[in-house]
Design a protein around this motif. Structure first.
Motif, PDB file in Angstrom:
ATOM      1  N   TRP A  28       0.808  -1.222   0.000  1.00 52.69           N
ATOM      2  CA  TRP A  28       0.000   0.000   0.000  1.00 52.69           C
ATOM      3  C   TRP A  28       0.843   1.275   0.000  1.00 52.69           C
ATOM      4  N   ALA A 106      -3.620   2.065  -1.579  1.00 56.85           N
ATOM      5  CA  ALA A 106      -4.145   0.720  -1.789  1.00 56.85           C
ATOM      6  C   ALA A 106      -4.853   0.653  -3.139  1.00 56.85           C
ATOM      7  N   GLU A 200     -10.322  -1.054   3.457  1.00 56.30           N
ATOM      8  CA  GLU A 200      -9.678  -1.598   2.265  1.00 56.30           C
ATOM      9  C   GLU A 200     -10.256  -2.967   1.928  1.00 56.30           C
TER      10      GLU A 200
END
Length: 210
Positions: A28, A106, A200
């Motif tokens: 990320w 991300a 996420e």
């Protein structure tokens, strides 16, 4: 302005370095991308934010810059620039009361922002509990704003989509910046990490199944 005690700044730097290493391992924070911050003083607002241009997998406890409530560096002895997004970190901390603000790149968050520019609706998912919402019978919208190089513009756009918590409905502690990445925040570092990881995961599910 009186600067925070050096040991407090080093402790903040160590904590953020550990989080950056974790998120780099997830892919990320590739290269020098992304930035993390933690509040070290609230009145007046002072944050420690990761310094610009550093590999986020290799940060140390010294790799933070102190900023004020508008994202400007405040330590005259430190010539390193703060992250370009420091102003938005400070604004989110001030607006939400959060003590930690994390920004990463991300991939699925970027895809979700591109696919659903009006916000990403999620409901009937057990993982929603991880960001303070019900697992069933509630539609949660992860807000999306456009990308801009001026953080005062992004801060204004954040204010347009942010909904503070009420007695009935918690806040959504995350924001997607289209074509850029995701922000998440919390009352402390652990909460910000949890909100980021859970959001996420939810976005990854949405991208994979819709």
């Amino acid at each position: 302005m009186t600067l925070p005690a050096p040991e407090r700044v080093r402790a903040a730097g160590a904590a953020l370095a550990a989080e950056a290493s974790r998120f780099s391992g997830y892919g990320w924070m590739r290269g020098t991308s992304g930035n993390l911050s933690v509040v070290v003083e609230r009145d007046p607002l002072v944050l420690a934010v990761t310094a610009s241009g550093l590999d986020k997998s290799e940060l140390t406890d010294r790799d933070v810059v102190l900023i004020d409530g508008v994202g400007a560096a405040i330590d005259p002895s430190d010539t390193r620039p703060p992250s370009a997004e420091a102003g938005l970190h400070a604004h989110i901390a001030a607006r939400t009361g959060a003590n930690a603000v994390f920004h990463v790149h991300a991939f699925d968050a970027v895809v979700a922002g591109h696919r659903w520019p009006g916000g990403v609706e999620i409901r009937d998912m057990e993982m929603l509990k991880g960001i303070g919402h019900r697992a069933h019978d509630e539609t949660v919208t992860i807000p999306v704003i456009r990308n801009h190089q001026d953080m005062t513009v992004e801060a204004a756009w954040f204010d347009e989509v942010y909904r503070p918590a009420t007695a009935e409905i918690p806040e959504v502690p995350a924001l997607i910046v289209a074509s850029h990445g995701i922000y998440a925040w919390g009352t402390d570092i652990a909460a910000a990490r949890r909100h980021l990881e859970i959001t996420e995961w939810l976005l990854r599910f949405a991208v994979a199944t819709r």
